[in-house]
Write a protein that holds these residues in place. Structure first.
Motif, short mmCIF file in Angstrom:
data_model
loop_
_atom_site.label_atom_id
_atom_site.label_comp_id
_atom_site.label_asym_id
_atom_site.label_seq_id
_atom_site.Cartn_x
_atom_site.Cartn_y
_atom_site.Cartn_z
N ARG A 6 0.82 -1.21 0.00
CA ARG A 6 0.00 0.00 0.00
C ARG A 6 0.86 1.27 0.00
NH1 ARG A 6 -3.82 2.36 -2.17
NH2 ARG A 6 -4.98 3.86 -0.88
N CYS A 7 1.92 1.25 0.75
CA CYS A 7 2.79 2.45 0.77
C CYS A 7 3.44 2.66 -0.60
CB CYS A 7 3.85 2.29 1.85
SG CYS A 7 3.21 2.49 3.53
N ASP A 8 3.76 1.55 -1.30
CA ASP A 8 4.30 1.71 -2.67
C ASP A 8 3.27 2.35 -3.60
OD1 ASP A 8 6.81 0.75 -2.14
OD2 ASP A 8 6.33 -1.34 -2.67
N GLU A 13 1.59 6.99 -6.57
CA GLU A 13 0.50 7.91 -6.89
C GLU A 13 0.92 9.35 -6.64
OE1 GLU A 13 -4.13 8.76 -5.57
OE2 GLU A 13 -3.01 7.06 -4.71
N ARG A 14 1.64 9.62 -5.52
CA ARG A 14 2.10 10.98 -5.21
C ARG A 14 3.16 11.46 -6.22
NH1 ARG A 14 -1.13 14.00 -3.63
NH2 ARG A 14 -2.50 12.35 -4.41
N PHE A 15 3.99 10.53 -6.61
CA PHE A 15 5.02 10.91 -7.59
C PHE A 15 4.39 11.24 -8.95
CE2 PHE A 15 8.28 9.98 -10.81
CZ PHE A 15 9.34 10.75 -10.33
N GLU A 57 -2.00 9.70 3.81
CA GLU A 57 -2.58 8.45 3.33
C GLU A 57 -1.87 7.22 3.95
OE1 GLU A 57 -2.72 8.28 -0.89
OE2 GLU A 57 -3.76 10.21 -1.12
N ALA A 58 -0.63 7.35 4.27
CA ALA A 58 0.10 6.18 4.80
C ALA A 58 0.24 6.22 6.32
CB ALA A 58 1.50 6.14 4.16
N VAL A 59 -0.54 7.03 6.96
CA VAL A 59 -0.37 7.19 8.41
C VAL A 59 -0.79 5.93 9.16
CG1 VAL A 59 -2.66 8.20 8.73
CG2 VAL A 59 -0.81 8.74 10.33
N TYR A 60 -1.70 5.10 8.62
CA TYR A 60 -2.23 3.95 9.36
C TYR A 60 -1.43 2.69 9.12
CZ TYR A 60 -6.20 7.08 9.89
OH TYR A 60 -6.99 8.16 10.18
N ARG A 66 6.31 2.67 6.36
CA ARG A 66 5.90 4.01 5.90
C ARG A 66 7.12 4.93 5.75
NH1 ARG A 66 3.01 5.20 10.00
NH2 ARG A 66 4.39 6.75 10.97
N LYS A 67 8.00 4.94 6.74
CA LYS A 67 9.17 5.82 6.65
C LYS A 67 10.12 5.39 5.54
CE LYS A 67 9.23 7.29 11.50
NZ LYS A 67 10.00 7.31 12.76
N SER A 68 10.26 4.10 5.38
CA SER A 68 11.14 3.62 4.31
C SER A 68 10.63 4.04 2.94
CB SER A 68 11.25 2.11 4.39
OG SER A 68 11.98 1.59 3.31
N LYS A 69 9.33 3.86 2.72
CA LYS A 69 8.76 4.26 1.44
C LYS A 69 8.77 5.78 1.26
CE LYS A 69 8.00 0.02 0.27
NZ LYS A 69 8.80 -0.61 -0.80
#
Length: 562
Positions: A6-8, A13-15, A57-60, A66-69
């Motif tokens: 999901r983080c990927d 999507e953000r990129f 979006e990746a807070v959960y 999350r930090k790595s991605k």
């Protein structure tokens, strides 16, 4: 696993949203056209918005994932926007260099020194560049622009060096041109009036003009702050340039040495001490004047033979005078002995690079100079001889007085007997005619004895030709008179007594012959009465002679009198 997937997805999507972001696209287009003000602030805001969206979006999801991605996404975004950052730095670099160029030109035009102008303009340009770089950096990245700063410094230094070389070249050319104008014409004038002190005057002129231009050069160099060594080197170059000007001018004048020698000879030979043209009246000593003129030309040759930058005396002039002027070049050239001081290609105690005319060349130039000036001397001698002949027609006044006193008795005898005067006059005309025919003046030009021999050989044939010509000239009028005489009317022959003998200095030989010739009998013509009547027998013989006498155009000539 779910967090990773999901983080990927969220990061991708953000990129993708960033690459299609209108604000980013506008900023990228602007930076391609030129530097963008507050570039780092605008770019950092865009990056921060997309990173915050990722965080929301990746807070959960798992924190580690999350930090790595998030780091991977930030790295991708920074790689995407870094070319725009570098492009902006490139524009700032160009802008800093242009600012330096403009500021340096304005500072130099205002009269400020070169070194001070470079320092001030460099500081101003680099300060503006540092400010632009600081504004271009974003807080999300720790970009280093020190390499670009070094490139800007090198660009500024290179331009400053090029401007300095240009200004120094301009300064040097200005000083050389000023020195050239100060030396060329005076040196040429000194060579035209060459004498014993010519090279001393040239050296004094060279030192004076060089010293006069040095303060201006030092003042201009002080603004460059180059140091004393550079100033001394430039001054040395200027002095070498001044010497080269003098040496090149000397070489140029030495190449025209024959023309200068002939001009010097003409000036001295044809003008007196007051610079007035000479009049060759016969009283001048042509030999002494010619020697003086040639000596002046020889001094000019000795001056232009070598370059003299020191006060050391030399024997060049003495050698040339003793060998060429006092001695005979033709006799010395016939025997090429080792003792000839001019049989060499170098002068003693003179460096070869300072030799302009070698001794052998001096000898050759002098021979040609003598041959080309010989005509001028011969013409002066001929003018003197012509003047003497023109003034030698009458004896001097004291001789006339002596002749009048000593020959008083003879003069009175001639006055009492006019026939002697007439005979003397006829003799004078005869002698004058012989002198003209024999050209006495030209015969005696080669000497007294050859003249006497030549005149003696030509005297008798010339006298015979003169008498024959006189007889021929007197017979032609008589023959013409007989051909054009009208036929006389038939009448008994009248015997006329012979006319009296009329002697006159102007009477011609044909007149005397006609007056003493008896008239021949003629027949009267049976022509019409319209013909002119014969001359009256009562006409006097003198009148008849005057009517039939040919015109006397040269009554004073020797031929008519004889």
């Amino acid at each position: 696993m779910v967090a990773t997937v999901r983080c990927d997805e969220i990061a991708n999507e953000r990129f993708g949203c960033l690459t299609s972001d209108a604000e980013w696209l506008d900023l990228e287009n602007d930076v391609q056209a030129g530097s963008v003000l507050s570039f780092g602030k605008k770019l950092g805001s865009i990056v921060e918005v997309h990173m915050e969206e990722y965080d929301k979006e990746a807070v959960y999801f798992d924190e580690a994932v999350r930090k790595s991605k998030r780091q991977l996404l930030e790295s991708r975004i920074l790689n995407l926007v870094q070319p725009a950052f570098q492009k902006n730095l490139s524009h700032l670099r160009t802008k800093a260099l242009e600012k330096f160029k403009t500021g340096l030109n304005q500072s130099l035009e205002s009269g400020k020194g070169f070194a001070a102008s470079v320092r001030e303009t460099t500081e101003s340009s680099l300060s503006e560049f540092n400010q632009g770089c600081a504004d271009s950096v974003i807080k999300q990245a720790d970009w280093d622009y020190s390499k670009t700063l070094e490139k800007v410094r090198r660009d500024i230094e290179d331009h400053a060096l090029s401007v300095r070389e240009s200004k120094l070249t301009e300064l040097t050319n200005h000083a050389k041109e000023k020195l050239r104008k100060a030396l060329v014409e005076p040196v040429e004038s000194l060579f035209d009036a060459a004498g014993q002190t010519t090279w001393a005057s040239i050296e004094s002129l060279y030192k004076r003009e060089t010293q006069a231009i040095l303060p201006e050069v030092f003042k201009a160099l002080s603004g460059f702050e180059m140091g004393s060594e550079f100033s001394e080197e430039m001054v040395s170059k200027l002095r070498d340039y001044g010497q080269s000007i003098v040496e090149n001018k000397a070489k140029e004048e030495a190449s025209k040495i024959l023309m200068h020698m002939k001009e010097r000879f003409t000036v001295v030979f044809s003008h007196d001490k007051d610079s007035m043209p000479r009049t060759w009246t016969g009283k001048e000593d042509v030999r002494a004047i010619a020697k003086e003129a040639r000596s002046a030309a020889l001094k000019l040759l000795s001056v232009l033979a070598v370059i003299r930058w020191d006060d050391k005396p030399d024997r060049i002039e003495n050698i040339l005078i003793s060998t060429l002027l006092d001695g005979s070049v033709a006799s010395k050239s016939s025997s090429a002995s080792s003792g000839d001081p001019l049989a060499s290609t170098s002068w003693e105690e003179v460096h070869p690079k300072h030799t302009l005319i070698t001794p052998a060349q001096c000898k050759s130039v002098w021979k040609q100079f003598q041959s080309e000036t010989e005509f001028t001397i011969t013409q002066a001698v001929s003018t003197q001889q012509a003047h003497r002949r023109g003034n030698g027609r009458l004896p001097p006044p004291w001789a006339l007085v002596a002749m009048a006193v000593l020959g008083f008795d003879e003069i009175m005898m001639l006055l009492r007997n006019p026939i002697y005067v007439f005979l003397l006059f006829v003799g004078y005309l005869l002698v004058r005619a012989l002198a003209v025919q024999l050209d006495i003046g030209r015969e005696f030009q080669n000497g007294m004895v050859p003249g006497i021999l030549s005149v003696s050989a030509k005297l008798l044939p010339t006298l015979q030709n003169l008498l024959n010509k006189v007889a021929t000239d007197q017979q032609q009028p008589q023959q013409q008179g007989q051909q054009h005489r009208p036929p006389a009317a038939e009448a008994p022959e009248a015997q006329h007594p012979p006319p009296p003998l009329l002697l006159s200095p102007k009477s011609s030989m044909s007149e005397l012959r006609r007056l003493h010739t008896p008239p021949s009998p003629v027949r009267r013509s049976v022509s019409s009465p319209s013909h002119s009547s014969p001359p009256s027998p009562k006409a006097s013989p003198r009148k008849v002679a005057e009517e039939q006498k040919p015109p006397d155009n040269e009554s004073s000539s020797a031929y008519s009198i004889v």
